[in-house]
Structure formats: structure tokens, C-alpha cells
Motif scaffolding. Structure first.
Motif, PDB file in Angstrom:
ATOM      1  N   UNK A  87       0.495  -1.307   0.258  1.00  0.00           N
ATOM      2  CA  UNK A  87       0.108  -0.132   0.294  1.00  0.00           C
ATOM      3  C   UNK A  87       0.910   1.255  -0.088  1.00  0.00           C
ATOM      4  N   UNK A  88       2.122   1.389   1.331  1.00  0.00           N
ATOM      5  CA  UNK A  88       2.766   2.322   0.810  1.00  0.00           C
ATOM      6  C   UNK A  88       3.126   2.567  -0.274  1.00  0.00           C
ATOM      7  N   UNK A  89       3.501   1.211  -1.230  1.00  0.00           N
ATOM      8  CA  UNK A  89       4.505   0.974  -2.479  1.00  0.00           C
ATOM      9  C   UNK A  89       3.828   1.647  -3.598  1.00  0.00           C
ATOM     10  N   UNK A  90       2.292   1.964  -3.557  1.00  0.00           N
ATOM     11  CA  UNK A  90       1.512   2.367  -4.775  1.00  0.00           C
ATOM     12  C   UNK A  90       1.244   4.452  -3.604  1.00  0.00           C
ATOM     13  N   UNK A  91       1.533   4.625  -3.429  1.00  0.00           N
ATOM     14  CA  UNK A  91       1.070   5.436  -2.798  1.00  0.00           C
ATOM     15  C   UNK A  91       0.248   5.895  -1.502  1.00  0.00           C
ATOM     16  N   UNK A  92      -0.632   5.437  -1.160  1.00  0.00           N
ATOM     17  CA  UNK A  92      -0.999   5.905   0.038  1.00  0.00           C
ATOM     18  C   UNK A  92       0.073   6.306   0.849  1.00  0.00           C
ATOM     19  N   UNK A  93      -0.799   7.024   2.034  1.00  0.00           N
ATOM     20  CA  UNK A  93       0.096   8.034   3.587  1.00  0.00           C
ATOM     21  C   UNK A  93      -0.305   7.565   4.497  1.00  0.00           C
ATOM     22  N   UNK A  94       0.967   7.380   5.272  1.00  0.00           N
ATOM     23  CA  UNK A  94      -0.092   7.210   6.996  1.00  0.00           C
ATOM     24  C   UNK A  94       0.092   7.382   7.432  1.00  0.00           C
ATOM     25  N   UNK A  95      -0.730   8.592   7.472  1.00  0.00           N
ATOM     26  CA  UNK A  95      -1.524   8.892   7.658  1.00  0.00           C
ATOM     27  C   UNK A  95      -3.370   9.198   7.369  1.00  0.00           C
ATOM     28  N   UNK A  96      -3.094   8.675   6.289  1.00  0.00           N
ATOM     29  CA  UNK A  96      -4.910   8.051   5.685  1.00  0.00           C
ATOM     30  C   UNK A  96      -4.453   6.308   5.826  1.00  0.00           C
ATOM     31  N   UNK A  97      -3.364   5.587   5.262  1.00  0.00           N
ATOM     32  CA  UNK A  97      -4.045   4.593   5.012  1.00  0.00           C
ATOM     33  C   UNK A  97      -3.966   3.113   7.120  1.00  0.00           C
ATOM     34  N   UNK A  98      -3.630   4.308   7.475  1.00  0.00           N
ATOM     35  CA  UNK A  98      -4.200   3.487   9.164  1.00  0.00           C
ATOM     36  C   UNK A  98      -5.176   3.640   9.767  1.00  0.00           C
ATOM     37  N   UNK A  99      -5.851   5.279   9.117  1.00  0.00           N
ATOM     38  CA  UNK A  99      -7.373   5.403   9.594  1.00  0.00           C
ATOM     39  C   UNK A  99      -8.429   4.375   9.117  1.00  0.00           C
ATOM     40  N   UNK A 100      -8.206   4.465   7.257  1.00  0.00           N
ATOM     41  CA  UNK A 100      -9.305   3.702   6.700  1.00  0.00           C
ATOM     42  C   UNK A 100      -9.085   2.404   7.303  1.00  0.00           C
ATOM     43  N   UNK A 101      -7.770   1.654   6.875  1.00  0.00           N
ATOM     44  CA  UNK A 101      -8.314   0.101   7.428  1.00  0.00           C
ATOM     45  C   UNK A 101      -8.343   0.177   8.957  1.00  0.00           C
ATOM     46  N   UNK A 102      -8.213   0.498   9.735  1.00  0.00           N
ATOM     47  CA  UNK A 102      -9.347   0.650  11.591  1.00  0.00           C
ATOM     48  C   UNK A 102     -10.511   0.916  10.582  1.00  0.00           C
ATOM     49  N   UNK A 103     -10.945   1.575  10.364  1.00  0.00           N
ATOM     50  CA  UNK A 103     -12.056   1.827   9.790  1.00  0.00           C
ATOM     51  C   UNK A 103     -13.080   0.529   9.427  1.00  0.00           C
ATOM     52  N   UNK A 104     -12.748  -0.411   8.426  1.00  0.00           N
ATOM     53  CA  UNK A 104     -13.103  -1.254   8.350  1.00  0.00           C
ATOM     54  C   UNK A 104     -12.912  -2.496   9.019  1.00  0.00           C
TER      55      UNK A 104
END
Length: 141
Positions: A87-104
Motif C-alpha cells: 500500500x505504501x509502495x503504491x502511494x498511500x500516506x501514513x496518515x490516511x492508510x491506517x485510519x482507513x484500514x482501522x475503520x474497515x
């Protein structure tokens, strides 16, 4: 109360460093190659901590107590770590990825808890999930 908080503190601090490290894996490095280093260090650290915490412990005897869970957990951890690295390799940011995955994950675990462990689904939990989904809308806007 302290016994309730210190595990959470370890999780939060470890997760912060985990995300920084996962994003820091060189983009030219194969994620599975990086995982061999990760698990080598993790294995050594776990063995040392086992003997420090369980003085006169018998690691082989502990292995005899196992069931399916540690092996499946190992597969799950590989999936988590490789998923974050890609996910980080394709451009997700640290501040967004963790929030999005945690919500799901929170939404899914609400139903897993109900289905497998007979945990109650309260109105406040449903409202919390709805708030998470609204938050996802604003984060991705």
C-alpha cells in the motif's frame, strides 16, 4: 488500571514505529525479502524475551501446548505486513492508510465479535461505525 493501559501503550507505540518502518522499506526491495529480515529479528527478540520473562522456561514444552492459532497468526501477520508495504509502495500516506484500514477492520470485527463470540451489537457501536464511515468520507475528500 495500569495493567489495562500498558498493553495498549505497547500496541500504540509499536504500531507507530511499525507504520514508519513499513513505509521506510526501500521501494526497490522486494517486500518478501524484507520480511525475512523482519522475522529473523522478531524470532531472535521473541526467544530472548521468552527466556528473560520465563526464567527456567522450557521453550520446547511451550511448543507442545500449541494449537492452530499461532500458525494461522503467522500467515495473518505476513498478510498484514506485506499489505501495508505494498500500500505504501503504491502511494498511500501514513496518515490516511491506517485510519482507513482501522475503520474497515472495526466494522468487520463488530460482526465477527457478534458471530463468533456472541458479543452484543449495541446502538452505540453501530453509531460509532457510522461515524467512522463519515470520517472516511471526509478523509478521502
Amino acid at each position: 488500571m495500569v495493567s489495562y493501559i500498558w498493553p495498549l501503550a505497547i500496541i500504540v507505540l509499536s504500531n507507530i514505529f511499525y507504520q514508519v518502518c513499513a513505509k521506510g522499506i526501500p521501494s526497490s526491495m522486494d517486500p518478501f525479502a524484507s520480511m525475512t529480515i523482519t522475522y529473523f529479528v522478531g524470532t531472535i527478540c521473541s526467544a530472548i524475551l521468552y527466556f528473560v520473562v520465563s526464567r527456567n522456561g522450557n521453550l520446547l514444552a511451550e511448543y507442545g501446548k500449541t494449537n492452530w492459532a499461532p500458525a494461522l497468526l503467522g500467515l495473518c501477520i505476513v498478510g498484514l505486513e506485506v499489505g501495508f508495504i505494498y500500500a505504501y509502495k503504491v502511494g498511500w500516506s501514513v496518515s490516511t492508510l491506517t485510519i482507513v484500514q482501522s475503520a474497515f477492520v472495526a466494522g468487520a470485527l463488530l460482526f465477527v465479535g457478534w458471530l463468533l463470540y456472541h458479543e452484543a451489537i449495541s446502538l452505540s457501536k453501530v453509531i460509532g461505525i457510522v461515524i467512522c464511515l463519515i470520517g472516511l468520507y471526509f478523509i478521502n475528500k
